[in-house]
Design a protein around this motif. Sequence first.
Motif, short mmCIF file in Angstrom:
data_model
loop_
_atom_site.label_atom_id
_atom_site.label_comp_id
_atom_site.label_asym_id
_atom_site.label_seq_id
_atom_site.Cartn_x
_atom_site.Cartn_y
_atom_site.Cartn_z
N UNK A 14 14.07 -6.35 13.15
CA UNK A 14 14.70 -6.64 14.44
C UNK A 14 14.99 -8.14 14.59
N UNK A 15 14.14 -8.98 13.99
CA UNK A 15 14.40 -10.42 14.00
C UNK A 15 15.68 -10.72 13.22
N UNK A 16 15.97 -9.87 12.23
CA UNK A 16 17.19 -10.05 11.46
C UNK A 16 16.99 -10.15 9.96
N UNK A 17 15.84 -9.72 9.46
CA UNK A 17 15.56 -9.82 8.03
C UNK A 17 16.60 -9.06 7.22
N UNK A 18 17.21 -9.74 6.26
CA UNK A 18 18.20 -9.12 5.38
C UNK A 18 17.60 -8.68 4.07
N UNK A 19 16.39 -9.15 3.77
CA UNK A 19 15.66 -8.69 2.59
C UNK A 19 14.20 -9.08 2.73
N UNK A 20 13.34 -8.37 2.01
CA UNK A 20 11.93 -8.71 1.93
C UNK A 20 11.63 -9.22 0.53
N UNK A 21 10.84 -10.29 0.46
CA UNK A 21 10.36 -10.81 -0.83
C UNK A 21 8.88 -10.51 -0.93
N UNK A 22 8.47 -9.85 -2.00
CA UNK A 22 7.08 -9.45 -2.15
C UNK A 22 6.23 -10.54 -2.80
N UNK A 23 4.93 -10.32 -2.73
CA UNK A 23 4.00 -11.10 -3.54
C UNK A 23 4.15 -10.67 -5.00
N UNK A 24 3.57 -11.41 -5.96
CA UNK A 24 3.77 -11.10 -7.39
C UNK A 24 3.42 -9.67 -7.76
N UNK A 25 4.27 -9.08 -8.59
CA UNK A 25 4.09 -7.69 -9.03
C UNK A 25 3.67 -7.65 -10.49
N UNK A 26 2.60 -6.89 -10.78
CA UNK A 26 2.16 -6.64 -12.14
C UNK A 26 2.03 -5.13 -12.40
N UNK A 27 1.50 -4.41 -11.42
CA UNK A 27 1.28 -2.98 -11.54
C UNK A 27 2.49 -2.23 -10.97
N UNK A 28 3.34 -1.72 -11.86
CA UNK A 28 4.58 -1.09 -11.42
C UNK A 28 4.33 0.22 -10.67
N UNK A 29 3.34 0.99 -11.08
CA UNK A 29 3.05 2.25 -10.39
C UNK A 29 2.62 1.99 -8.95
N UNK A 30 1.75 1.02 -8.79
CA UNK A 30 1.28 0.69 -7.45
C UNK A 30 2.41 0.15 -6.59
N UNK A 31 3.26 -0.64 -7.19
CA UNK A 31 4.39 -1.21 -6.46
C UNK A 31 5.35 -0.10 -6.03
N UNK A 32 5.56 0.88 -6.89
CA UNK A 32 6.45 1.99 -6.54
C UNK A 32 5.90 2.78 -5.35
#
Length: 292
Positions: free
Chosen positions: A179-197
């Motif tokens: 609602x503030x207007x975010x056009x994308x989210x940037x995550x913290x570092x990803x190592x575990x792809x299954x968990x990220x999915x």
Amino acid sequence: MKLKEALQKKRFVVTTEIQTPLDQESGGLIIQNLERIRGRVDGITLSETELEGVVGDTIKTCELLKQNRFESIYQTTTREKNRIQLQKDLIAAHQAGVENLLVFTEDYRITGDSLQEMMFFHVDAGKLKSVLDHIREGHTVDGREIPDKAEFLLGSGVESVWGRNVPDLELREMEEMVRVGAGYFLTTPVFDLDRFQKFLSRTNTFGVPVIAEVLILRTAGVARFLNRHLRSGLVPEWVIRKLAQAADIEKASLELFADTIKGLREICDGVHIITIGGESKLRQYLDAAKLR
């Protein structure tokens, strides 16, 4: 192609970051390093830098990048700034030609586990929305007109280690950033792809692109340092073992990076590459991952 356009066209975007120099004489070296990856990244984030009381001029460096035809992303935080200071910085960024923002309310998180952190989030999100709403309409928070309306592509940091246990309250806070207007989210570092999915399976309904942060780890020592001084357990032990036991450390580092990127291509909208001081080697990693 602008970062906003790349996201709208659902291109797998690639961004990276550099540190704002403490002296403008370093600008030439920055551009020289970036020339090696021209056309291969969609945006370059510049964070605010301070060392022993000396503060780098992030906005001026963003302007330098624009003059050299690079897409800059101005990174800032809301925690240490009141509305007037935040407004001043965003107007200055707009006047310097900056079109992209990456705003963190607290470190990389847009949410918190404690009641106090949640209250801070709501205050910071409200402060950011107030400033953006006013300058989008062409005036300051106290009613003064500005030369022209300021419109940005807004990115927000999000904690991606929740996995399948993303609390409903924190999801509502992500909705608030939309609602503030975010056009994308940037995550913290990803190592575990299954968990990220699993994390992404809870956020797809927002319809906001998610860019995964990826660290370039060149040695086991760097990985251990990050676990000791940045966040315990940030780098998984299996990654550290692979680097520590490798006969060819550079090859192992490139393989780790390429494998992570290959998996992320299938599940998110892009990657944000943190080089940890290895900007001059970024092209090798882009080659290894077949990123343009």
